[in-house]
Design an enzyme around this catalytic site. Structure first.
Site, mmCIF file in Angstrom:
data_model
loop_
_atom_site.group_PDB
_atom_site.id
_atom_site.type_symbol
_atom_site.label_atom_id
_atom_site.label_comp_id
_atom_site.label_asym_id
_atom_site.label_seq_id
_atom_site.Cartn_x
_atom_site.Cartn_y
_atom_site.Cartn_z
ATOM 1 N N GLY A 45 0.846 -1.185 0.000
ATOM 2 C CA GLY A 45 0.000 0.000 0.000
ATOM 3 C C GLY A 45 0.883 1.237 0.000
ATOM 4 O O GLY A 45 2.020 1.194 0.473
ATOM 5 N N GLN A 50 3.060 9.992 0.964
ATOM 6 C CA GLN A 50 4.344 9.285 1.086
ATOM 7 C C GLN A 50 5.254 9.530 -0.113
ATOM 8 O O GLN A 50 6.433 9.184 -0.076
ATOM 9 C CB GLN A 50 4.111 7.778 1.238
ATOM 10 N N CYS A 97 5.940 0.030 7.312
ATOM 11 C CA CYS A 97 5.577 1.218 6.542
ATOM 12 C C CYS A 97 6.785 1.655 5.725
ATOM 13 O O CYS A 97 7.898 1.738 6.254
ATOM 14 C CB CYS A 97 5.169 2.327 7.512
ATOM 15 N N LEU A 98 6.571 1.960 4.450
ATOM 16 C CA LEU A 98 7.694 2.358 3.597
ATOM 17 C C LEU A 98 8.324 3.672 4.068
ATOM 18 O O LEU A 98 9.487 3.931 3.780
ATOM 19 C CB LEU A 98 7.234 2.489 2.136
ATOM 20 N N HIS A 139 -4.479 1.407 7.396
ATOM 21 C CA HIS A 139 -3.138 2.007 7.486
ATOM 22 C C HIS A 139 -3.019 3.168 6.487
ATOM 23 O O HIS A 139 -2.506 4.246 6.831
ATOM 24 C CB HIS A 139 -2.106 0.900 7.206
ATOM 25 N N GLU A 140 -3.495 2.958 5.253
ATOM 26 C CA GLU A 140 -3.346 3.986 4.212
ATOM 27 C C GLU A 140 -4.270 5.180 4.454
ATOM 28 O O GLU A 140 -3.870 6.333 4.243
ATOM 29 C CB GLU A 140 -3.596 3.387 2.819
ATOM 30 N N HIS A 143 -2.712 7.379 6.844
ATOM 31 C CA HIS A 143 -1.699 8.252 6.230
ATOM 32 C C HIS A 143 -2.347 9.512 5.668
ATOM 33 O O HIS A 143 -1.833 10.622 5.856
ATOM 34 C CB HIS A 143 -0.998 7.538 5.062
HETATM 35 ZN ZN ZN Z 1 2.682 3.416 5.805
#
Ligand code: ZN
Length: 183
Positions: A45, A50, A97-98, A139-140, A143
């Site tokens: 995701g 991000q 998480c990236l 999660h997204e 963000h």
């Molecule tokens: Zn993340």
């Protein structure tokens, strides 16, 4: 085109995203870039902030993980997503998480959700999700509202995470994808 992934503690990751009002060629291209970037980073995701944009867009692709389990989940583009329903039932699952390389921890969240969003053709969709898909979407969407997964940790786990966060700010991690930090 692969975009650099913005890391903790860039201010755009704490900003609430803006609603998208129309699809344009430029936006289609950007969404394609988001998908390429997510795949390149082996993520499941990615939210637009991000990669430095304040638009309320997220891409999700759990097809590889779910295929192994015999479940089909085509990749999704969620524009202006709103989670309308959260189950009372919760579960604890590990998240990463990236934007937080090498940081993984167990987060408790509702196990089922219903999300309303626009797809890449700006067509309204309503989807019920459970298990991994429910987890990734929560999660997204967090963000897009400026919330990191570690903000949902228990106070004890959150206290323990401070060291890992400091390491990210100092650039002490290995990421196999392009990143953009403030240092
Ligand atoms: Zn993340």
């Amino acid at each position: 085109m692969i975009l650099p992934v913005y890391l903790y503690n860039h201010p755009i990751l704490k900003k609430k995203s803006q609603k998208v009002t129309e699809m344009t060629d430029e936006l289609r291209e950007f969404i394609k870039n988001m998908q390429e970037t997510m795949h390149r980073a082996d993520g499941i995701g990615l939210a637009a902030n991000q990669v430095g944009s304040d638009q309320a867009i997220t891409v999700v692709d759990i097809s590889d993980v779910e295929e192994e389990r015999g479940r089909q989940h085509p990749p999704m583009v969620l524009i202006n997503p709103v989670i309308e329903y959260f189950s009372d039932e919760e579960e604890e699952l590990q998240e990463g998480c990236l934007s937080l390389p090498e940081f993984r921890d167990y987060v408790t969240r509702p196990s089922q959700i219903q999300v309303r969003y626009l797809d890449e053709n700006m067509k309204e969709q309503v989807k019920e999700a459970d298990e991994l898909l429910a987890r990734v979407i929560q999660h997204e969407v967090d963000h897009l509202n400026g919330i990191y997964f570690f903000e949902r940790l228990s106070p004890m786990r959150r206290a323990l995470s401070q060291k890992k966060l400091k390491r990210i700010i100092r650039g002490e991690f290995d990421a196999h994808y392009p990143t953009f930090g403030l240092e």
